[in-house]
Design an enzyme around this catalytic site. Structure first.
Site, mmCIF file in Angstrom:
data_model
loop_
_atom_site.group_PDB
_atom_site.id
_atom_site.type_symbol
_atom_site.label_atom_id
_atom_site.label_comp_id
_atom_site.label_asym_id
_atom_site.label_seq_id
_atom_site.Cartn_x
_atom_site.Cartn_y
_atom_site.Cartn_z
ATOM 1 N N ASN A 1 0.974 -1.133 0.019
ATOM 2 C CA ASN A 1 0.003 0.102 0.089
ATOM 3 C C ASN A 1 0.665 1.176 -0.101
ATOM 4 O OD1 ASN A 1 0.424 0.359 2.877
ATOM 5 N ND2 ASN A 1 -0.501 -1.454 3.075
ATOM 6 N N GLY B 1 -7.232 -4.492 0.876
ATOM 7 C CA GLY B 1 -7.647 -5.661 0.242
ATOM 8 C C GLY B 1 -8.201 -5.665 -1.170
ATOM 9 N N SER C 1 -6.645 0.791 3.946
ATOM 10 C CA SER C 1 -5.499 -0.260 4.353
ATOM 11 C C SER C 1 -5.071 -0.543 5.662
ATOM 12 C CB SER C 1 -4.115 0.215 3.914
ATOM 13 O OG SER C 1 -3.153 -0.648 4.525
ATOM 14 N N HIS D 1 4.592 0.911 1.697
ATOM 15 C CA HIS D 1 4.889 -0.783 2.422
ATOM 16 C C HIS D 1 4.659 -1.658 1.476
ATOM 17 C CE1 HIS D 1 4.831 -3.719 5.219
ATOM 18 N NE2 HIS D 1 3.619 -3.840 5.292
ATOM 19 N N HIS E 1 5.461 -6.147 0.736
ATOM 20 C CA HIS E 1 6.246 -7.370 1.231
ATOM 21 C C HIS E 1 6.886 -7.991 0.016
ATOM 22 C CE1 HIS E 1 3.615 -8.646 4.768
ATOM 23 N NE2 HIS E 1 3.363 -7.529 4.593
ATOM 24 N N ASP F 1 24.680 5.653 -3.141
ATOM 25 C CA ASP F 1 23.836 6.551 -3.832
ATOM 26 C C ASP F 1 22.496 6.906 -3.417
ATOM 27 O OD1 ASP F 1 25.881 6.741 -6.160
ATOM 28 O OD2 ASP F 1 24.935 5.023 -7.373
ATOM 29 N N HIS G 1 8.828 -8.604 9.615
ATOM 30 C CA HIS G 1 7.529 -8.285 8.918
ATOM 31 C C HIS G 1 8.180 -7.838 7.536
ATOM 32 C CE1 HIS G 1 3.845 -5.533 9.041
ATOM 33 N NE2 HIS G 1 4.123 -5.934 7.617
ATOM 34 N N TYR H 1 24.382 14.905 -10.257
ATOM 35 C CA TYR H 1 23.692 13.898 -10.989
ATOM 36 C C TYR H 1 22.489 14.366 -11.447
ATOM 37 C CZ TYR H 1 21.269 9.401 -11.874
ATOM 38 O OH TYR H 1 20.570 8.493 -12.448
#
Lengths: 234, 234, 234, 234
Positions: D30, D47, D75, D96, D98, D121, D172, D230
């Protein structure tokens, strides 16, 4: 119309191969193409996403790092490219990426051992990993010194940049080159695949032997010797 | 119109599967298809990128390596294909790649142990890894001798090429074959997947046991025995 | 028109997810969907490539393995599906694949340890690996006995198939199930991802601890408890 | 028309990057975007699959977790986002996921060592891994306390969230942030790639040294220092 249009187009095409070949995420790479007659090279502008890159964004630079044409700032690695073109008269294109497996070997500070014929089809020695730069060189003209570091590595190991077209910079990542920009990209992809296979080989057999000399010689000459019989000979 | 058109088309279709199945980068692979009646086989031309390959580029060669039809140079591995067709009368297609995991086992010079039913669905023994060639054979007729090396490996291990349709060449990579070119490509993909699973299995459990005999037998016969009940029986 | 059309369509849709989710190569997988009222389930025909599969190819079978409708032979794993539907009254779909990481754990004959919240979001225990079957069961009614083996594993470990919707068969591979076929496929994909993360976790830290109980409980209840607050509550 | 439309669009666009960048399977991620003037942030509903997500589904929440606009439940990680926005006044977006390699380091409960310039960097220190939460905090207001846990980790290590824009939560997974939602997603992708390279580096050389200080400083300042060179300076 720019007199550098063909050169820019070659540079653009080669750069656009990087995301297609899974060699970059975001802007972590750059390719240049040289025009020896005009004494300049074309290089990707710094930090421009590939999906937005246009032919006219490509920057033309000479071997002393002067911008000859272009409205954008050239790649932050431009001085490394300039240094290599200046010192190695016969290379036509350079490619720098942060491709995953090549970077991992560079971070491990190890040469990539020659374990098989996939490697030997392209070069006859381990892919060299130049040691990290000394602190005073880092604090000096860093990108210029990165070129120096590559050159020193080749001199100290007695390597010929026309025979060995790739190198790792310790803690940083890979550079590759070739007769033109497309070939430099090709060598970057080959190096990444060789790096991946060498990693897996050592996981399967930590004592895997280097390829024997007769096979190294045979495979390289099949593709590159005077009696080469790979490809269509053109 | 060429009398070999159907054969060329079969060969072309099988070759075009290699990039789709992620078995090759660039031109690192080749597939051939045989016509036993005419005593020839069709094979990919050397060094032609898949995206440019056309049906009419496919080269027709006989079992003594004479080019029968075609304007391009055939794959540099042609003699290995010819040797296997000449010695193994019942195979209809051959596929050679440098697929990542199979090459890594070949570079590690290890047979791929039979660890599970995915493997046993296709063959009942470890996938053999032929030892690297002796120096005098390398310096001789290399590609012909690669065929010899495969044959010797099968003879010394008492393997039947109609039951075991795949092999690794130490330090080089995989060859697979089958009743036709499509089946040879299928076996190449299966070998790559088995090679990947076997690698991961040993990482998770270095002491993973080989599959027990009863399961080897059961799974192979489910697919290949006289009472096979996998597939639609056609 | 078939009275099983809706069921066939559910089964077809779920099967077609397998190649999209990278859970299968070729035909190495099958999904079934049950209709409890009619006492039948729909399952993929054996050995049919996904790109050729059509809704009307799906086979309807009852819990005693009689073909009720369909012209093709059902999956060779059909008896395993029938056994599980017969014994576990509340499951609505079953999915079997040879997905790479799950198979590798099965070949390593290890339960997949619960290392993190991704795992705990779906189940509160290690993913069980049933031991390989005894030789006499293999030589008997093999696929039926595979179902028995899964059941025995759950009984001996005191697991509830409505709480733990996945299992590994030692030396073979994963089975997953759920309230319907789509959920069974979802659980297969989740298991594959958990298997991959657990493999990497152990490579990074061979002494990685299992997840602490309070976190196991918290994450599972966030998604599945009576006060679940994940998703839209439908 | 909603006064939050622009904010919802920014949030939607950033969320839709997650599947494209291979950072999520299913709904395992999310992203939120903040509007400091209005004192609210926009976040993905809980979901909802990415392929079904619409701009109007995005939920508007204030820093005390009150829903300001939207018909869907936000969420389940919303309180973590709110906590971080409330405490860190200068961040504009949070992401966030996984993602596989970052989760694996989190499960291994290890900081990701700074091994190379790809890492340098973006930040000058190891990517911190916050320890798993104490049991009483887990049983309390879990998502709120996850934010607290991140804050405590930064305070105890003396880190500045404007310089270090990423963290792992032990057992997690990763959180990243930035000046806006797009930058938060960018940092998530960079962290995943750094996590993958660091994993491979340790496999190739378990004694790989951390990057030397001079290189850390040089690379970070190239991109972020007051004389940064850069990019196009915009």
């Amino acid at each position: 119309m720019s007199i550098y249009l063909t050169l820019k187009q070659e540079c653009y095409n080669a750069n656009m191969q990087l995301p297609k070949l899974d060699l970059v995420v975001y802007t972590f790479g750059n390719v240049s193409a040289v025009d020896r007659e005009k004494g300049v090279f074309a290089i990707k502008p710094s930090g421009v996403p590939y999906e937005e890159l246009k032919v006219e964004d490509i920057v033309i630079v000479d071997f002393d790092n002067n911008i000859i044409e272009g409205n954008m700032r050239p790649s932050s690695d431009t001085k490394t490219h300039a240094f290599l073109y200046k010192n190695w008269k016969n290379i036509g294109g350079i490619c720098h990426t942060h491709s995953t497996y090549a970077v991992s070997w560079a971070q491990a500070q190890r040469d990539i051992p020659i374990f098989g014929t996939t490697h030997a089809d392209h070069l006859t020695v381990d892919i060299p990993c130049a040691p990290p730069m000394s602190d005073d060189l880092i604090q000096g003209d860093y990108e210029h010194n990165t070129g120096q570091q590559i050159l020193d590595c080749f001199v100290s190991k007695g390597l010929n940049p026309e025979e060995v077209e790739m190198v790792l910079i310790g803690n940083h990542g890979p550079f590759a080159w070739g007769k033109n920009a497309a070939k430099a990209v090709y060598n970057s992809k080959v190096m990444e695949e060789i790096a991946r296979m060498a990693y897996l080989t050592l996981q399967i057999n930590p004592n895997a032997p280097r390829l024997k000399d007769a096979l190294i010689k045979k495979h390289f000459e099949r593709k590159h010797g005077k009696d080469a019989y790979y490809g269509q000979g053109c």
